[in-house]
Design a protein around this motif. Sequence first.
Motif, PDB file in Angstrom:
ATOM      1  N   ALA A  34       0.829  -1.206   0.000  1.00  0.00           N
ATOM      2  CA  ALA A  34       0.000   0.000   0.000  1.00  0.00           C
ATOM      3  C   ALA A  34       0.864   1.257   0.000  1.00  0.00           C
ATOM      4  CB  ALA A  34      -0.919   0.009   1.213  1.00  0.00           C
ATOM      5  N   CYS A  35       0.353   2.301  -0.625  1.00  0.00           N
ATOM      6  CA  CYS A  35       1.013   3.599  -0.639  1.00  0.00           C
ATOM      7  C   CYS A  35       0.996   4.169   0.780  1.00  0.00           C
ATOM      8  CB  CYS A  35       0.288   4.539  -1.598  1.00  0.00           C
ATOM      9  SG  CYS A  35       0.911   6.239  -1.539  1.00  0.00           S
ATOM     10  N   PRO A  36       2.142   4.603   1.302  1.00  0.00           N
ATOM     11  CA  PRO A  36       2.164   5.153   2.654  1.00  0.00           C
ATOM     12  C   PRO A  36       1.490   6.517   2.761  1.00  0.00           C
ATOM     13  CG  PRO A  36       4.340   5.296   1.674  1.00  0.00           C
ATOM     14  CD  PRO A  36       3.473   4.522   0.720  1.00  0.00           C
ATOM     15  N   ALA A  40      -3.493   3.600  -1.115  1.00  0.00           N
ATOM     16  CA  ALA A  40      -3.895   2.862  -2.318  1.00  0.00           C
ATOM     17  C   ALA A  40      -3.125   1.552  -2.402  1.00  0.00           C
ATOM     18  CB  ALA A  40      -3.630   3.701  -3.570  1.00  0.00           C
ATOM     19  N   THR A  41      -3.832   0.482  -2.734  1.00  0.00           N
ATOM     20  CA  THR A  41      -3.175  -0.823  -2.853  1.00  0.00           C
ATOM     21  C   THR A  41      -2.897  -1.215  -4.296  1.00  0.00           C
ATOM     22  OG1 THR A  41      -5.320  -1.937  -2.776  1.00  0.00           O
ATOM     23  CG2 THR A  41      -4.134  -1.693  -0.685  1.00  0.00           C
ATOM     24  N   THR A  42      -3.238  -0.351  -5.216  1.00  0.00           N
ATOM     25  CA  THR A  42      -2.904  -0.583  -6.621  1.00  0.00           C
ATOM     26  C   THR A  42      -1.603   0.163  -6.883  1.00  0.00           C
ATOM     27  OG1 THR A  42      -5.251  -0.630  -7.143  1.00  0.00           O
ATOM     28  CG2 THR A  42      -3.732  -0.424  -8.994  1.00  0.00           C
ATOM     29  N   VAL A  43      -0.487  -0.511  -6.684  1.00  0.00           N
ATOM     30  CA  VAL A  43       0.815   0.119  -6.885  1.00  0.00           C
ATOM     31  C   VAL A  43       1.554  -0.611  -7.991  1.00  0.00           C
ATOM     32  CG1 VAL A  43       0.983   0.913  -4.501  1.00  0.00           C
ATOM     33  CG2 VAL A  43       1.959  -1.275  -5.127  1.00  0.00           C
ATOM     34  N   GLU A  44       2.470   0.085  -8.605  1.00  0.00           N
ATOM     35  CA  GLU A  44       3.270  -0.540  -9.654  1.00  0.00           C
ATOM     36  C   GLU A  44       4.715  -0.106  -9.516  1.00  0.00           C
ATOM     37  OE1 GLU A  44       2.569   2.507 -13.354  1.00  0.00           O
ATOM     38  OE2 GLU A  44       1.106   0.907 -13.075  1.00  0.00           O
TER      39      GLU A  44
END
Length: 149
Positions: A34-36, A40-44
Amino acid sequence: MIRYALKCPQGHRFDSWFQNAAAFDTLAAAGHVACPDCGATTVEKSLMAPDVRPAREAPVAPRGEAESTPAALAPKTEREKAIAALKRRIEAESDYVGKGFAREARAIHDGDAPERPIYGEAKPDEALALIEDGVPVAPLPFTPTRKTS
């Protein structure tokens, strides 16, 4: 261990360590990366340049000074400083259980071991099994200092 530069759909950039490329793929597919900044858990993965120290120019801490960090590896950003502080706190206040983390976390959860804060290492499939079984665990944003006894 491998460090990836990551970004979320909101454009936030951050980096994190993973046991290997497959570990990142497994954790990301399960929504556990997840983005800190926004969660968001859609990371690339994004492009990343290696952090290479110039030969003979950057000072290195003398041998025997465990608390010293080579200047090239010292935390630079506020996020890096916060992660370094988190690492110091976890290592000071928790028990390192090494590669037996999954077994010990499950034993604590089941009441078969004394409840206490622990940290260690787990394979991606072990971590996913713990999460699926309701054992509260989370990946650390740093590589633990391996302790030997």
